[in-house]
Design a protein around this motif. Structure first.
Motif, short mmCIF file in Angstrom:
data_model
loop_
_atom_site.label_atom_id
_atom_site.label_comp_id
_atom_site.label_asym_id
_atom_site.label_seq_id
_atom_site.Cartn_x
_atom_site.Cartn_y
_atom_site.Cartn_z
N ARG A 175 -4.08 7.16 -1.51
CA ARG A 175 -4.87 6.54 -2.57
C ARG A 175 -4.53 7.24 -3.88
NH1 ARG A 175 -9.93 6.34 0.04
NH2 ARG A 175 -10.05 8.55 -0.40
N ASP A 224 5.93 2.82 -0.27
CA ASP A 224 5.24 1.53 -0.34
C ASP A 224 5.52 0.83 0.97
OD1 ASP A 224 3.93 1.24 -2.78
OD2 ASP A 224 5.75 0.60 -3.82
N GLU A 270 3.89 -2.62 3.53
CA GLU A 270 2.93 -3.74 3.64
C GLU A 270 1.69 -3.31 4.40
OE1 GLU A 270 2.78 -6.84 2.42
OE2 GLU A 270 4.61 -6.50 1.28
N ASP A 271 1.88 -2.50 5.45
CA ASP A 271 0.77 -2.10 6.32
C ASP A 271 1.16 -0.85 7.10
OD1 ASP A 271 2.52 -3.05 8.34
OD2 ASP A 271 1.50 -4.98 8.43
N SER A 305 0.85 -1.18 0.00
CA SER A 305 0.00 0.00 0.00
C SER A 305 0.88 1.23 0.00
CB SER A 305 -0.88 0.01 1.25
OG SER A 305 -1.74 -1.10 1.27
N HIS A 306 0.35 2.32 -0.51
CA HIS A 306 1.08 3.58 -0.48
C HIS A 306 0.68 4.37 0.76
CE1 HIS A 306 1.37 2.86 -4.92
NE2 HIS A 306 2.60 3.20 -4.62
N TYR A 307 1.65 5.06 1.32
CA TYR A 307 1.43 5.94 2.47
C TYR A 307 2.10 7.27 2.21
CZ TYR A 307 -0.29 1.96 5.11
OH TYR A 307 -1.03 0.89 5.54
N PRO A 340 -2.71 6.79 4.87
CA PRO A 340 -2.80 5.97 3.67
C PRO A 340 -2.98 6.89 2.46
CG PRO A 340 -4.25 5.12 5.39
CD PRO A 340 -3.74 6.46 5.86
#
Length: 127
Positions: free
Chosen positions: A118, A90, A92-93, A2-4, A116
């Motif tokens: 999007r 990027d 994982e969580d 996921s992107h943050y 997070p």
């Protein structure tokens, strides 16, 4: 993955920690930032990052179309704090994103907000 978004916040008229005040301090600061970004890149976490000019360099566009549009100098919202820079990573969580945020705090000595991210379009490297 996921992107943050890791947002670096700065406060006007107040230096959190201590801003580099000598050329030697600035060189040490830059070495820490470069090492951090190399570590992020090697781990596959670095997507994009950068520093922003101060809020006095901002321009805001408001309104609809044509003559309804209004352009003004200055930040969107007046405030004592502003975003001074950011990283898109990027991870994982959230826990992994927070680990990177801790490393950023250690490198630059500024508060970091983690959110997070999007993406609404294709990132430059195709991810």
């Amino acid at each position: 993955m996921s992107h943050y978004l890791l947002s670096v916040y700065e406060a006007e008229n107040r230096v959190e920690g201590a801003a580099p005040s000598t050329p030697e301090d600035m060189q040490a600061f830059m070495r820490r930032v470069i090492a951090l970004e190399e570590e992020m890149d090697k781990a596959g976490a670095f997507v994009f990052g950068g520093a922003l000019h101060g809020p006095d360099a901002a321009t805001v566009v408001r309104g609809g179309t044509g003559l309804d549009k209004v352009t003004t100098d200055g930040p969107f919202a007046e405030g004592k704090e502003h975003i001074g820079g950011f990283y898109i990573i990027d991870a994982e969580d959230l826990d992994e994103a927070l680990e990177w945020a801790n490393k950023v705090v250690e490198a630059i000595n500024h508060a970091i907000e983690v959110r997070p991210f999007r993406a609404t379009g294709r990132l430059q490297d195709g991810r």
